[in-house]
Motif scaffolding. Structure first.
Motif, mmCIF file in Angstrom:
data_model
loop_
_atom_site.group_PDB
_atom_site.id
_atom_site.type_symbol
_atom_site.label_atom_id
_atom_site.label_comp_id
_atom_site.label_asym_id
_atom_site.label_seq_id
_atom_site.Cartn_x
_atom_site.Cartn_y
_atom_site.Cartn_z
ATOM 1 N N UNK A 9 0.862 -1.199 0.000
ATOM 2 C CA UNK A 9 0.000 0.000 0.000
ATOM 3 C C UNK A 9 0.892 1.241 0.000
ATOM 4 N N UNK A 10 1.920 1.186 0.857
ATOM 5 C CA UNK A 10 2.826 2.337 0.957
ATOM 6 C C UNK A 10 3.541 2.556 -0.380
ATOM 7 N N UNK A 16 -3.727 3.832 3.933
ATOM 8 C CA UNK A 16 -4.276 2.682 4.686
ATOM 9 C C UNK A 16 -5.272 3.197 5.721
ATOM 10 N N UNK A 17 -6.455 2.591 5.757
ATOM 11 C CA UNK A 17 -7.454 3.011 6.757
ATOM 12 C C UNK A 17 -7.631 1.898 7.792
ATOM 13 N N UNK A 180 5.577 -5.152 10.550
ATOM 14 C CA UNK A 180 5.064 -4.894 9.200
ATOM 15 C C UNK A 180 4.455 -3.493 9.081
ATOM 16 N N UNK A 181 4.285 -2.809 10.204
ATOM 17 C CA UNK A 181 3.763 -1.432 10.190
ATOM 18 C C UNK A 181 3.963 -0.843 11.581
ATOM 19 N N UNK A 182 3.739 0.473 11.652
ATOM 20 C CA UNK A 182 3.968 1.159 12.923
ATOM 21 C C UNK A 182 2.844 2.159 13.181
ATOM 22 N N UNK A 183 2.198 2.038 14.336
ATOM 23 C CA UNK A 183 1.230 3.058 14.762
ATOM 24 C C UNK A 183 1.997 4.146 15.504
ATOM 25 N N UNK A 184 1.703 5.389 15.133
ATOM 26 C CA UNK A 184 2.360 6.543 15.742
ATOM 27 C C UNK A 184 1.266 7.420 16.338
ATOM 28 N N UNK A 202 4.766 0.946 6.524
ATOM 29 C CA UNK A 202 3.831 2.064 6.645
ATOM 30 C C UNK A 202 3.727 2.617 8.062
ATOM 31 N N UNK A 203 3.646 3.951 8.127
ATOM 32 C CA UNK A 203 3.436 4.657 9.395
ATOM 33 C C UNK A 203 1.951 5.014 9.453
#
Ligand code: KIV
Length: 256
Positions: A9-10, A16-17, A180-184, A202-203
């Protein structure tokens, strides 16, 4: 969808939702709305169970909510959103074996395909390493990490250069560990932009500005159902008032 496919997606610059769900009704709505990812977030400790923090929620409770979320999906399995479940407080802070057992329990007995856990301390990085080697995909979470509320509070994080440099170094370590991704969460916009440009994964921001690769929101906040609205989520409607006035008119026998 496999968790690692979010990286594509990135690459394709497709936002990304991510929306939270906590039971079969909320998951059917969120699926119908078209969210790419459903997060069974431990914020349900506050919204559903009425706790003042996320700390009291247990692994059994998270499992039960995730199972209910899975029962709410209506689409065929390949069209359903990816489900990520939060590892609750103390299910991964006490060592690798306990973390593998907790995460494995969620993946084995529910629709969850991945787990999310908070922080990037040395011990947490070892846990993430082990989970990934055991075949369990991991989403990281930095910035405001609600399981550390007694240390950090609920205020915006990484306001000064030193803490921003620390957070960037931690995010790079999470990517190296295989997240695989990071929530900020709740950090300055400039920082999330810098991280988005630095990382290949993806962030996914919440209260981190509009420049992230994706956005995550607590569905109950977006629907205006919570009493305490976080400063970074504007409700889309005043859900609590709408529901209450509809039910009030039923109680007054106006709609039999
Ligand atoms: O628990 C939760 O809902 C979360 C989001 C705030 C990202 O972790």
């Amino acid at each position: 969808m496999l968790p690692k496919e979010l990286i594509q997606f990135k690459e394709l610059k497709k936002t990304i939702t991510v929306l939270t769900a906590w039971d079969s009704i909320s998951s059917s709505i969120v699926e119908e709305a078209g969210a790419d990812v459903v997060l069974v977030g431990d914020s349900l400790a506050m919204f559903i169970h009425g706790h003042s923090t996320t700390l009291p929620i247990t692994l059994d409770q998270m499992l039960s909510h995730t199972q209910a979320v899975g029962r709410g999906f209506k689409k065929s399995i390949e069209k359903q959103p990816l489900v990520v479940c939060d590892l609750p407080f103390l299910s991964y802070q006490c060592g690798e074996d306990k973390a593998v057992s907790a995460a494995g329990t969620l993946l084995k007995n529910s629709c969850a395909s991945a787990v999310k856990l908070e922080g990037a301390e040395k011990e947490i990085l070892s846990v993430i390493n082990r989970l990934i080697r055991m075949g369990i995909p991991v989403m990281g979470h930095l910035g405001l990490t609600p399981q550390s509320v007694k240390n950090l509070g609920y205020k915006r994080q990484a306001e000064d250069k030193k803490s921003q440099d620390k957070l960037i170094a931690q995010a790079i370590q999470l990517e190296k560990a295989g997240c695989f991704s990071l929530v900020l969460e709740h950090v300055p916009e400039k920082l999330s932009l810098q991280l988005k440009e630095t990382l290949k994964i993806p962030v996914i921001g919440i209260g981190a500005g509009k420049h992230c690769d994706g956005q995550v929101r607590v569905t109950a906040d977006l629907l205006g159902l919570t009493d305490k609205q976080p400063p970074f989520t504007k409700p889309l409607l005043n859900g609590k008032d709408l529901f209450t006035s509809a039910l009030k008119s039923w109680v007054k026998n106006e709609q039999f």
